[in-house]
Structure formats: structure tokens, C-alpha cells
Design an enzyme around this catalytic site. Structure first.
Site, PDB file in Angstrom:
ATOM      1  N   GLY A 122       0.798  -1.219   0.000  1.00  0.00           N
ATOM      2  CA  GLY A 122       0.000   0.000   0.000  1.00  0.00           C
ATOM      3  C   GLY A 122       0.835   1.276   0.000  1.00  0.00           C
ATOM      4  CG  ASN A 123       4.664   1.359   1.977  1.00  0.00           C
ATOM      5  OD1 ASN A 123       4.372   0.296   1.432  1.00  0.00           O
ATOM      6  ND2 ASN A 123       5.865   1.619   2.437  1.00  0.00           N
ATOM      7  CE  LYS A 145      -8.817  -6.626   1.948  1.00  0.00           C
ATOM      8  NZ  LYS A 145      -7.497  -6.800   2.490  1.00  0.00           N
ATOM      9  CE  LYS A 178       0.987  -6.323  -2.129  1.00  0.00           C
ATOM     10  NZ  LYS A 178       0.960  -6.574  -0.736  1.00  0.00           N
ATOM     11  CE  LYS A 196       2.971  -7.445   3.488  1.00  0.00           C
ATOM     12  NZ  LYS A 196       2.010  -7.245   2.414  1.00  0.00           N
TER      13      LYS A 196
END
Ligand code: ADP
Ligand code: MG
Length: 343
Positions: free
Chosen positions: A39-40, A158, A243, A305
Site C-alpha cells: 500500500g505505501n 474483508k 495481492k 506475505k
């Protein structure tokens, strides 16, 4: 005369060997990389998310990607879309009485285009600055098949869109087929499923494109647009695919050497945020599994992740690296990041 000719031939031979050596060097050092941006990469915490804002942040991200491209890596960039798709979806809800609202899958498609646009311009500008304007940057609107029997469809998790009062939530539940849940931050929110990615429809073309010289591919934005296959037809569904899991899948599909996940922490930690926190330099797949079962990685942030890293390494035998945006090159040189390897 003879001497001059011999020398000329010798020079030619030397030149040829140097060229061959150079070609060889390039050939050997070319590595295929999937870079998963968090996101960042486009929006930092607390920022409003104006277009200018996202373009500014994208400059930093683009520099990192171009650094790697100019080091001869073949690159597929994947990215999240949380804040962007959230805003697009909110816009649909807010003016639903004036403009027909688009469903979440359509919003996901819009966010792929938007983010692809921002990243492309930022990367091209960096390439121009570095004297490498002969590169092509291309965004692929990416569709991903999910299983309509995925258990996630029975347990939407979500949260997206507006916050509603309990009264509004009860009315919506009667009017629409949405799932709503109380949010930890107060109020009620719509929740959607997060199913597993099964097949990336554009994988073959992404693979061809990344093989092309001087080409940077942006794909699988927001985890891809989720489609189910039902009654002989493909159909978009209102869901959000993780993602990182889609990034692992495309990395396997294109036979990437390395999956590089760039987030906002330099390394993964054990006992994260606790007094006995310990940064991990390297972990094998089986160690990673053990740490997961001990609950070291938060669901929805670090857990996907680590799971994505395990899936990639298991399927390909190569390396996954989790590190911070800005540390990619150092991490690839083995100087930082958390490396997930076989074993
Ligand atoms: P991105 O937006 O880059 O995909 P997330 O915000 O979802 O990233 O995940 C990164 C965050 O995961 C970090 O900022 C950190 O707060 C959190 N996190 C949870 N568990 C851990 C852990 N064990 N080690 C490091 N970070 C962790
Ligand atoms: Mg984040």
C-alpha cells in the site's frame, strides 16, 4: 603490411571475445523478478490520496524499480489497491442515486487502470531521467479465476466502503444481498470474501512480455479481478483476492527467480511489537511454517506475505524476500530483508 593485417585481425578477435564475454555476462546475470508493491508504494498512512499525492509517492517507487531494471532484472510489478479501490467503491455508494453504481469487481478493474497509469508515468519519467527512454512500460488488466465453492464465500472477511449505523445496516441487509459486520472501529461495514487465486488468465502474455528486451510489466493489480466459471461462463464476483497470493502465483507462472515483496518493514519479526521481538534474516519453508503455527504473523498483513513466499519457494525452489520499499537492491545483494528459502 602483413604485420598491420595480423594486428588488425588480432584486434578484431579481441573485440569479438570481449563482446561475447559481455553477452555472456548479461545472459547469465539476467534474472526474472516479481516485485509485489504494498500500500505505501502509492499512499502513506494518514495521506488523503489525491492524484498529485499518489504521483509524488510513485516517484520514489519508480526510482527503485528503474534501479533494478537498469541492473538487468526482468521485472513484473504487482501491487495492492486497498485505498484506491476503497475510494472508488465509496464514490459509487455516495452518488448511487445519480449514477448507477459499479460493483466491486468493476471498481477493481478501474483501480488497475488508475494505478497502472500512475506507475507507468512515474516509471517512464524516471527512465527518461536516467537516459533509458527506450524502455516500454505496459499494464495488463488481469483477471483471476477463483472457485465459487471457496470457503471464503461462506465467510466474508474483508471490510469495504462506508460505515453504517446499526439501523442502516439492518435496512441494507433486507434490501441487498450484502454481508455486513460490526467493525472494530465502530459502526457496521460491508464485508466481502477473499478467495484464493486459482488461475491468472493473462499469465502467458505476461510471461512473453517480460521476456521482451527493455520491457517492464505491471500486472495483477489488487490481486486481480476475481472471476468464477459457472454454467459454462466467466462472471465477475464481488470479492478481493489477496495481492501477495496472486503475486506468488504469477511468479511461479512466469518462472521468476525471485519474489520480492516490498512493504513498510525492513524485515519480518518473531514476537512482532513485543519486548522480545527478534528480526529474521533468513528462514526455511519449514521454519516459516512453524512460526506461522506459533502465531507470529498477523492475518491480513504479514501472514499472507509469508504464506505467498512459502508457496512460491515450494513451487519453484527459488528465493522469496520480504523487505521495505527503498531496500530492494540491498536485499537482492543479501544485505537486508527476510529471505525465505528451501528446506
Ligand atoms: P502492504 O500494505 O505493504 O501489503 P501490510 O500493511 O498489509 O503491507 O503488512 C505490513 C505490516 O505487517 C507491517 O507494517 C507490520 O505492522 C505488520 N506485521 C504483522 N506481523 C508482523 C511481523 N511478524 N513482522 C513484521 N511485520 C509484521
Ligand atoms: Mg499496508
Amino acid at each position: 603490411m602483413v604485420n598491420a593485417d595480423t594486428r588488425r585481425n588480432g584486434d578484431k578477435l579481441l573485440l569479438k571475445s570481449i563482446v561475447l564475454l559481455y553477452i555472456n555476462k548479461i545472459f547469465i546475470s539476467v534474472k526474472r523478478l516479481v516485485i509485489a508493491l504494498g500500500g505505501n508504494a502509492l499512499l502513506r498512512k494518514g495521506e488523503k490520496g489525491t492524484l498529485e499525492n499518489q504521483f509524488k509517492n510513485a516517484e520514489v517507487t519508480a526510482k527503485e524499480i528503474v534501479d533494478l531494471a537498469l541492473k538487468n532484472y526482468k521485472i513484473v510489478v504487482t501491487h495492492g489497491n486497498g485505498p484506491q479501490v476503497g475510494n472508488i467503491y465509496l464514490q459509487q455508494e455516495l452518488v448511487a442515486d445519480k449514477v448507477p453504481p459499479m460493483a466491486l469487481d468493476a471498481c477493481g478493474a478501474m483501480s488497475q487502470g488508475l494505478i497502472g497509469y500512475i506507475l507507468t508515468v512515474a516509471i517512464l519519467n524516471e527512465l527518461i531521467k536516467r537516459g533509458a527512454a527506450d524502455y516500454t512500460v505496459v499494464t495488463i488488466v488481469t483477471h483471476v479465476i477463483v472457485d465459487d465453492k471457496d470457503p471464503a464465500f461462506k465467510n466474508p472477511s474483508k471490510p469495504i466502503g462506508l460505515y453504517y449505523t446499526e439501523e442502516e445496516a439492518m435496512r441494507i441487509l433486507k434490501e441487498k444481498k450484502w454481508a455486513l459486520k460490526p467493525d472494530p472501529r465502530g459502526g457496521w461495514r460491508r464485508v466481502v470474501p477473499s478467495p484464493r487465486p486459482l488461475k491468472i488468465l493473462e499469465a502467458p502474455i505476461i510471461r512473453d512480455l517480460v521476456e521482451r528486451d527493455k520491457t517492464i510489466v505491471i500486472a495483477c493489480g489488487g490481486g486481480g479481478i476475481p472471476l468464477i466459471f459457472k454454467d459454462g461462463k466467466l462472471k465477475g464476483v464481488e470479492a478481493v483476492i489477496d495481492k501477495d497470493l496472486t503475486s506468488a502465483k504469477i511468479a511461479v507462472d512466469i518462472k521468476a527467480d525471485i519474489l520480492l515483496i516490498l512493504t513498510d518493514v525492513e524485515k519480518v519479526a518473531l514476537n512482532y511489537g513485543k519486548p522480545n521481538q527478534q528480526w529474521i534474516d533468513s528462514m526455511t519453508v519449514s521454519e516459516a511454517r512453524r512460526y506461522i503455527s506459533e502465531g507470529h504473523f498477523a492475518p491480513g498483513s504479514m501472514l499472507p506475505k509469508v504464506v505467498a513466499s512459502i508457496e512460491f519457494v515450494e513451487a519453484s525452489g527459488e528465493r522469496a524476500i520480504i523487505t521495505k520499499l527503498g531496500k530492494a537492491l540491498k536485499a537482492l545483494l543479501g544485505e537486508t530483508g527476510t529471505h525465505i528459502v528451501r528446506g
